[in-house]
Scaffold this motif. Structure first.
Motif, PDB file in Angstrom:
ATOM      1  N   VAL A 173      -7.061 -15.610  12.942  1.00  0.00           N
ATOM      2  CA  VAL A 173      -6.839 -14.452  12.088  1.00  0.00           C
ATOM      3  C   VAL A 173      -6.417 -13.275  12.954  1.00  0.00           C
ATOM      4  O   VAL A 173      -7.102 -12.934  13.924  1.00  0.00           O
ATOM      5  N   VAL A 174      -5.313 -12.645  12.598  1.00  0.00           N
ATOM      6  CA  VAL A 174      -4.787 -11.517  13.364  1.00  0.00           C
ATOM      7  C   VAL A 174      -4.457 -10.371  12.435  1.00  0.00           C
ATOM      8  O   VAL A 174      -3.710 -10.535  11.468  1.00  0.00           O
ATOM      9  N   GLU A 175      -4.992  -9.191  12.741  1.00  0.00           N
ATOM     10  CA  GLU A 175      -4.682  -7.981  11.990  1.00  0.00           C
ATOM     11  C   GLU A 175      -3.643  -7.154  12.739  1.00  0.00           C
ATOM     12  O   GLU A 175      -3.566  -7.207  13.969  1.00  0.00           O
ATOM     13  N   SER A 176      -2.896  -6.373  11.994  1.00  0.00           N
ATOM     14  CA  SER A 176      -1.931  -5.459  12.590  1.00  0.00           C
ATOM     15  C   SER A 176      -1.686  -4.305  11.629  1.00  0.00           C
ATOM     16  O   SER A 176      -2.077  -4.359  10.470  1.00  0.00           O
ATOM     17  N   GLY A 177      -1.031  -3.263  12.120  1.00  0.00           N
ATOM     18  CA  GLY A 177      -0.629  -2.153  11.272  1.00  0.00           C
ATOM     19  C   GLY A 177      -1.432  -0.883  11.440  1.00  0.00           C
ATOM     20  O   GLY A 177      -1.105   0.137  10.824  1.00  0.00           O
ATOM     21  N   GLY A 178      -2.474  -0.910  12.245  1.00  0.00           N
ATOM     22  CA  GLY A 178      -3.266   0.284  12.445  1.00  0.00           C
ATOM     23  C   GLY A 178      -2.517   1.324  13.252  1.00  0.00           C
ATOM     24  O   GLY A 178      -1.458   1.065  13.814  1.00  0.00           O
ATOM     25  N   GLY A 179      -3.085   2.525  13.300  1.00  0.00           N
ATOM     26  CA  GLY A 179      -2.461   3.598  14.046  1.00  0.00           C
ATOM     27  C   GLY A 179      -3.099   4.931  13.746  1.00  0.00           C
ATOM     28  O   GLY A 179      -4.161   5.010  13.128  1.00  0.00           O
ATOM     29  N   LEU A 180      -2.434   5.985  14.194  1.00  0.00           N
ATOM     30  CA  LEU A 180      -2.885   7.354  13.995  1.00  0.00           C
ATOM     31  C   LEU A 180      -2.052   8.018  12.914  1.00  0.00           C
ATOM     32  O   LEU A 180      -0.818   8.032  12.999  1.00  0.00           O
ATOM     33  N   VAL A 181      -2.713   8.555  11.896  1.00  0.00           N
ATOM     34  CA  VAL A 181      -2.030   9.252  10.810  1.00  0.00           C
ATOM     35  C   VAL A 181      -2.771  10.534  10.475  1.00  0.00           C
ATOM     36  O   VAL A 181      -3.963  10.677  10.762  1.00  0.00           O
ATOM     37  N   GLN A 182      -2.061  11.474   9.849  1.00  0.00           N
ATOM     38  CA  GLN A 182      -2.672  12.709   9.396  1.00  0.00           C
ATOM     39  C   GLN A 182      -3.359  12.507   8.052  1.00  0.00           C
ATOM     40  O   GLN A 182      -3.014  11.588   7.305  1.00  0.00           O
TER      41      GLN A 182
ATOM     42  N   GLY B 139      -4.046  12.490   4.307  1.00  0.00           N
ATOM     43  CA  GLY B 139      -3.070  12.402   3.242  1.00  0.00           C
ATOM     44  C   GLY B 139      -1.973  11.393   3.490  1.00  0.00           C
ATOM     45  O   GLY B 139      -1.192  11.090   2.575  1.00  0.00           O
ATOM     46  N   GLY B 140      -1.905  10.858   4.682  1.00  0.00           N
ATOM     47  CA  GLY B 140      -0.887   9.886   5.029  1.00  0.00           C
ATOM     48  C   GLY B 140      -1.232   8.487   4.569  1.00  0.00           C
ATOM     49  O   GLY B 140      -2.260   8.251   3.927  1.00  0.00           O
ATOM     50  N   SER B 141      -0.362   7.545   4.926  1.00  0.00           N
ATOM     51  CA  SER B 141      -0.509   6.161   4.494  1.00  0.00           C
ATOM     52  C   SER B 141      -0.326   5.200   5.652  1.00  0.00           C
ATOM     53  O   SER B 141       0.388   5.485   6.625  1.00  0.00           O
ATOM     54  N   LEU B 142      -0.966   4.056   5.541  1.00  0.00           N
ATOM     55  CA  LEU B 142      -0.787   2.946   6.459  1.00  0.00           C
ATOM     56  C   LEU B 142      -0.861   1.653   5.664  1.00  0.00           C
ATOM     57  O   LEU B 142      -1.528   1.597   4.631  1.00  0.00           O
ATOM     58  N   ARG B 143      -0.188   0.630   6.169  1.00  0.00           N
ATOM     59  CA  ARG B 143      -0.270  -0.691   5.575  1.00  0.00           C
ATOM     60  C   ARG B 143      -0.743  -1.673   6.632  1.00  0.00           C
ATOM     61  O   ARG B 143      -0.051  -1.911   7.618  1.00  0.00           O
ATOM     62  N   LEU B 144      -1.911  -2.253   6.417  1.00  0.00           N
ATOM     63  CA  LEU B 144      -2.469  -3.230   7.327  1.00  0.00           C
ATOM     64  C   LEU B 144      -2.099  -4.634   6.887  1.00  0.00           C
ATOM     65  O   LEU B 144      -1.949  -4.916   5.699  1.00  0.00           O
ATOM     66  N   SER B 145      -1.977  -5.525   7.863  1.00  0.00           N
ATOM     67  CA  SER B 145      -1.673  -6.917   7.596  1.00  0.00           C
ATOM     68  C   SER B 145      -2.738  -7.810   8.205  1.00  0.00           C
ATOM     69  O   SER B 145      -3.231  -7.550   9.306  1.00  0.00           O
ATOM     70  N   CYS B 146      -3.085  -8.866   7.500  1.00  0.00           N
ATOM     71  CA  CYS B 146      -3.994  -9.895   7.984  1.00  0.00           C
ATOM     72  C   CYS B 146      -3.296 -11.233   7.834  1.00  0.00           C
ATOM     73  O   CYS B 146      -3.018 -11.664   6.706  1.00  0.00           O
ATOM     74  N   ALA B 147      -3.013 -11.884   8.940  1.00  0.00           N
ATOM     75  CA  ALA B 147      -2.319 -13.159   8.927  1.00  0.00           C
ATOM     76  C   ALA B 147      -3.238 -14.270   9.412  1.00  0.00           C
ATOM     77  O   ALA B 147      -3.858 -14.151  10.466  1.00  0.00           O
TER      78      ALA B 147
ATOM     79  N   TRP C 214     -13.054 -14.304  11.421  1.00  0.00           N
ATOM     80  CA  TRP C 214     -12.808 -12.873  11.559  1.00  0.00           C
ATOM     81  C   TRP C 214     -11.675 -12.612  12.539  1.00  0.00           C
ATOM     82  O   TRP C 214     -11.533 -13.312  13.544  1.00  0.00           O
ATOM     83  N   GLY C 215     -10.894 -11.603  12.254  1.00  0.00           N
ATOM     84  CA  GLY C 215      -9.932 -11.119  13.217  1.00  0.00           C
ATOM     85  C   GLY C 215     -10.593 -10.162  14.194  1.00  0.00           C
ATOM     86  O   GLY C 215     -11.763  -9.806  14.051  1.00  0.00           O
ATOM     87  N   GLN C 216      -9.850  -9.734  15.199  1.00  0.00           N
ATOM     88  CA  GLN C 216     -10.390  -8.848  16.217  1.00  0.00           C
ATOM     89  C   GLN C 216     -10.429  -7.387  15.780  1.00  0.00           C
ATOM     90  O   GLN C 216     -11.134  -6.580  16.385  1.00  0.00           O
ATOM     91  N   GLY C 217      -9.692  -7.045  14.757  1.00  0.00           N
ATOM     92  CA  GLY C 217      -9.711  -5.696  14.235  1.00  0.00           C
ATOM     93  C   GLY C 217      -8.523  -4.870  14.687  1.00  0.00           C
ATOM     94  O   GLY C 217      -7.914  -5.129  15.727  1.00  0.00           O
ATOM     95  N   THR C 218      -8.203  -3.859  13.890  1.00  0.00           N
ATOM     96  CA  THR C 218      -7.150  -2.920  14.226  1.00  0.00           C
ATOM     97  C   THR C 218      -7.653  -1.507  13.957  1.00  0.00           C
ATOM     98  O   THR C 218      -8.296  -1.237  12.943  1.00  0.00           O
ATOM     99  N   GLN C 219      -7.376  -0.598  14.877  1.00  0.00           N
ATOM    100  CA  GLN C 219      -7.901   0.768  14.798  1.00  0.00           C
ATOM    101  C   GLN C 219      -7.071   1.614  13.851  1.00  0.00           C
ATOM    102  O   GLN C 219      -5.844   1.667  13.956  1.00  0.00           O
ATOM    103  N   VAL C 220      -7.760   2.293  12.948  1.00  0.00           N
ATOM    104  CA  VAL C 220      -7.144   3.286  12.079  1.00  0.00           C
ATOM    105  C   VAL C 220      -7.799   4.627  12.366  1.00  0.00           C
ATOM    106  O   VAL C 220      -9.021   4.757  12.261  1.00  0.00           O
ATOM    107  N   THR C 221      -6.996   5.608  12.736  1.00  0.00           N
ATOM    108  CA  THR C 221      -7.498   6.941  13.020  1.00  0.00           C
ATOM    109  C   THR C 221      -6.785   7.944  12.130  1.00  0.00           C
ATOM    110  O   THR C 221      -5.555   8.024  12.142  1.00  0.00           O
ATOM    111  N   VAL C 222      -7.554   8.701  11.363  1.00  0.00           N
ATOM    112  CA  VAL C 222      -7.015   9.718  10.466  1.00  0.00           C
ATOM    113  C   VAL C 222      -7.486  11.071  10.987  1.00  0.00           C
ATOM    114  O   VAL C 222      -8.674  11.385  10.918  1.00  0.00           O
ATOM    115  N   SER C 223      -6.563  11.851  11.494  1.00  0.00           N
ATOM    116  CA  SER C 223      -6.925  13.114  12.124  1.00  0.00           C
ATOM    117  C   SER C 223      -5.755  14.079  12.088  1.00  0.00           C
ATOM    118  O   SER C 223      -4.596  13.677  12.178  1.00  0.00           O
ATOM    119  N   SER C 224      -6.080  15.361  11.960  1.00  0.00           N
ATOM    120  CA  SER C 224      -5.069  16.403  12.012  1.00  0.00           C
ATOM    121  C   SER C 224      -4.932  16.981  13.411  1.00  0.00           C
ATOM    122  O   SER C 224      -4.081  17.816  13.665  1.00  0.00           O
TER     123      SER C 224
END
Length: 117
Positions: A4-13, A15-23, A107-117
């Motif tokens: 199982v592999v996750e992807s798509g995480g990142g840093l957003v402000q 109100g923003g959007s992200l799309r995560l994937s689990c394969a 379980w996958g290893q996880g992907t970091q999502v950070t929401v910060s201004s």
């Protein structure tokens, strides 16, 4: 075995959007359910969203109306569309896959999502 592999995480402000994937990859397995969980520093892991084999979905109250879980059955891939992100959504997001053969849970290893201004 299922990988199982996750992807798509990142840093957003906020109100923003992200799309995560689990394969999920491997052979000779069928999926019963796929769920997304998240864990912030110093906090317990919490349920975010789930989709089962019938296509039925459910969500944590904290993300209801903002997040959407969906799937591509042919590719054995599940997505989590996250809109209107809040700083409180900051966490490591992990994918949990339940299959019909032992050991049943992966379980996958996880992907970091950070929401910060």
């Amino acid at each position: 075995q299922v990988h199982v592999v996750e992807s798509g995480g990142g840093l957003v402000q906020p109100g923003g959007s992200l799309r995560l994937s689990c394969a999920a990859s491997g052979s000779g397995f069928s999926i019963d359910a796929v769920g997304w969980y998240r864990q912030a520093p110093g906090k317990e892991r919490e349920f975010v969203a789930r989709i089962i084999s019938s296509g039925s979905t459910n969500y944590a109250d904290s993300v209801k109306g903002r997040f959407t879980i969906s799937r591509d059955n042919a590719k054995k891939e599940v997505f989590l569309q996250m809109n209107s992100l809040k700083p409180e959504d900051t966490a490591v997001y992990s994918c949990h896959v339940v299959v019909t053969t032992s050991p049943y849970h992966y379980w996958g290893q996880g992907t970091q999502v950070t929401v910060s201004s």
